[in-house]
Design an enzyme around this catalytic site. Structure first.
Site, short mmCIF file in Angstrom:
data_model
loop_
_atom_site.label_atom_id
_atom_site.label_comp_id
_atom_site.label_asym_id
_atom_site.label_seq_id
_atom_site.Cartn_x
_atom_site.Cartn_y
_atom_site.Cartn_z
N CYS A 142 -3.18 11.01 1.13
CA CYS A 142 -2.55 9.72 0.81
C CYS A 142 -1.19 9.92 0.16
O CYS A 142 -0.16 9.64 0.75
CB CYS A 142 -3.47 8.93 -0.10
SG CYS A 142 -5.15 8.90 0.53
N LYS A 147 0.83 -1.21 0.00
CA LYS A 147 0.00 0.00 0.00
C LYS A 147 0.86 1.26 0.00
O LYS A 147 0.65 2.20 -0.77
CB LYS A 147 -0.94 -0.03 1.21
CG LYS A 147 -1.66 1.26 1.49
CD LYS A 147 -2.58 1.67 0.36
CE LYS A 147 -2.87 3.14 0.41
NZ LYS A 147 -4.23 3.48 0.59
N1 SAJ Z 1 -1.50 14.86 -8.99
C1 SAJ Z 1 -0.57 15.50 -9.79
N2 SAJ Z 1 -0.26 14.96 -11.01
C2 SAJ Z 1 -0.85 13.81 -11.44
C3 SAJ Z 1 -1.78 13.14 -10.61
C4 SAJ Z 1 -2.08 13.68 -9.38
O1 SAJ Z 1 -0.02 16.54 -9.43
O2 SAJ Z 1 -0.52 13.38 -12.56
C5 SAJ Z 1 -1.85 15.42 -7.67
C6 SAJ Z 1 -3.35 15.69 -7.50
O3 SAJ Z 1 -3.70 16.93 -8.06
C7 SAJ Z 1 -3.51 15.64 -6.00
C8 SAJ Z 1 -2.47 14.59 -5.57
O4 SAJ Z 1 -1.59 14.45 -6.67
O5 SAJ Z 1 -3.16 16.87 -5.39
C9 SAJ Z 1 -3.03 13.23 -5.21
O6 SAJ Z 1 -4.11 12.89 -6.06
P1 SAJ Z 1 -4.29 11.49 -6.77
O7 SAJ Z 1 -5.47 11.59 -7.64
O8 SAJ Z 1 -3.01 11.09 -7.42
O9 SAJ Z 1 -4.46 10.46 -5.59
P2 SAJ Z 1 -5.36 10.41 -4.25
O10 SAJ Z 1 -4.51 10.91 -3.12
O11 SAJ Z 1 -6.68 11.05 -4.43
O12 SAJ Z 1 -5.59 8.82 -4.12
C10 SAJ Z 1 -4.46 7.97 -4.01
C11 SAJ Z 1 -4.63 6.78 -4.97
N3 SAJ Z 1 -3.38 6.03 -5.05
C12 SAJ Z 1 -2.83 5.66 -6.23
O13 SAJ Z 1 -3.32 5.95 -7.30
C13 SAJ Z 1 -1.59 4.84 -6.17
C14 SAJ Z 1 -5.77 5.87 -4.50
O14 SAJ Z 1 -5.83 4.71 -5.30
C15 SAJ Z 1 -5.55 5.47 -3.03
O15 SAJ Z 1 -6.62 4.69 -2.55
C16 SAJ Z 1 -5.49 6.73 -2.21
O16 SAJ Z 1 -4.37 7.50 -2.67
C17 SAJ Z 1 -5.31 6.36 -0.74
O17 SAJ Z 1 -6.31 6.45 0.00
O18 SAJ Z 1 -4.24 5.90 -0.36
#
Ligand code: SAJ
Length: 406
Positions: free
Chosen positions: A255, A201
């Protein structure tokens, strides 16, 4: 019977999913306000499909309580923050919940932790508690870790479709849980040991954080060369073995911006790449602020009171502001004793910051420079309204001649 402990972003959908798959479910939360609100028929956050699932689960007889009940399976989904000084996971709420479970659990009960933990946390923090309370771990009660992996904005779809990990050191119990979860989980369910599940995880979220940090670093290199980073990433991603994520104004949420720190805290002399990546992501709001100043200079803008940040949430189309890059940026501005910037978010209706607007048109009228911090669908649909404004587009969503990139 299943008792789900903690009725937040993960516990509530999980309780509802189990209930609608025919299980007898009681959801418990130590906060009576949460329980009262759920009993009155309202979920505490927005998520596509949540209200419908909630209604269906009520019909199936899901109950909510501020007590823990005697159950065959306990699912623990309480927050696991990190300690800002040590970067280690703070498992206090998990341990507290399990302590309360032990007071009511029958012989042979299974305790499944879904909250994210650092590798080894169950062995180090939970097993000793069981022994202390007179329970033999994995004999009197069983311990398992089934980390949640659903993404806000598409939680309910992912709850059904994602592959799952079940970590349990007793393989038969792992298989039993696999059958239980397969009542609603259509993805592949892998059974492994507890520590491997804990590690997986954290590693998944760390992988994403490091990839985003690389994209953020590329954005800075491309800024230095006055190149289009999105075009560079788009072309590189056409290679079959390259998949770079997108740069942005910062990494928020509870996360991706938190879990990698567990590796830094537990393995400080080893997790060097991770530490550097987190530094890069953490400095993204600062980079945006620099960019705002630069654009103001170029455009001859003198008054920061006419600069507005679009979006307060940590990412698009959700109402969650935890670790939001916009809030971090506003805090940087405050600490520097500079004039606050304007802000607006369609998902944040309560007053959260100074100079917050509650109407898109009024917000756009009040600002010469609009910074797109979050790519909510609302602003993508309202691109026409941005014509004539000076824009800093932190997500490459607007194709207007007057838009600056990161
Ligand atoms: N972000 C970027 N660039 C990207 C993708 C995201 O800057 O290309 C930023 C987003 O804007 C945001 C942050 O990253 O601020 C996190 O967003 P996210 O959509 O990447 O992820 P979370 O935090 O909403 O959810 C993640 C997910 N983990 C993965 O994809 C590996 C989700 O599957 C998990 O369940 C969740 O964390 C968790 O609860 O751990």
């Amino acid at each position: 019977m299943i008792n789900v402990i903690g009725l937040g972003y993960i516990g509530l959908p999980t309780a509802l999913a189990f209930a609608t798959s025919g299980q007898d479910v009681v959801g418990s939360d130590c906060n009576p306000e949460v329980v009262a609100q759920l009993r009155s028929g309202k979920a505490r956050f927005n998520e596509p499909g949540l209200n419908e699932l909630y209604a269906a689960a009520l019909e199936q007889g899901v109950r909510f309580s501020d007590h823990y009940e005697r159950a065959d399976v306990y699912i623990v989904a309480v927050p696991t923050p990190y300690d800002k000084f040590t970067n280690k996971v703070d498992a206090t709420q998990v341990v507290k919940a399990i302590d309360a479970i032990l007071a009511v659990a029958p012989q042979g009960a299974i305790i499944v932790v879904e909250s994210t933990l650092s590798p080894g946390a169950i062995r180090k923090s939970v097993r000793p508690l069981l022994l202390q309370r007179g329970f033999k771990p994995d004999e009197d009660v069983y311990l398992a870790h089934a980390p949640e992996r659903i993404i806000p904005g598409a939680m309910l779809r992912e709850l059904r479709k994602n592959n799952r990990i079940i970590g349990c050191d007793v393989p038969e119990i792992g298989e039993k849980l696999k059958t239980l979860y397969s009542a609603f989980c259509e993805g592949e369910i892998v059974v492994t040991d507890v520590q491997t599940a804990e590690m997986c995880k954290v590693v998944e979220n760390t992988f994403r954080a490091v990839n985003i940090a690389f994209a953020n670093e590329l954005a800075r290199i491309c800024r230095y060369e006055d190149m289009n980073v999105y075009e560079v990433i788009r072309i590189c991603n056409m290679h079959p073995r390259v998949n770079i994520l997108q740069p942005g104004p910062g990494v928020g949420g509870h996360c991706i911006s938190v879990d990698p720190r567990f590796l830094i805290g537990d393995y400080p002399s080893i997790a060097k790449v991770v530490a550097a990546a987190m530094e890069t992501n953490d400095s993204a709001p600062d980079f945006v602020l620099e960019r705002i100043r630069e654009i103001m200079r170029v455009e001859g803008l003198v008054d920061t009171s006419r600069v507005g940040l679009y979006g307060l949430t940590y990412k698009e189309n959700v109402d969650d502001v935890r670790e939001s890059p916009t809030l971090q940026l506003l805090e940087l501005q405050r600490r520097r004793l500079a004039q606050p910037l304007n802000a607006y978010d369609p998902y944040v209706t309560r007053d959260l910051v100074e100079r917050q607007f509650h109407d898109l048109d009024a917000f756009l009228d009040a600002n010469d420079l609009v910074v797109i911090m979050v790519k909510h669908q609302e602003i993508i649909d309202a691109m026409d309204k941005l014509k004539g404004k000076i824009i800093l587009d932190c997500h490459n969503v607007c194709n207007l001649p007057n838009a600056y990139r990161l």
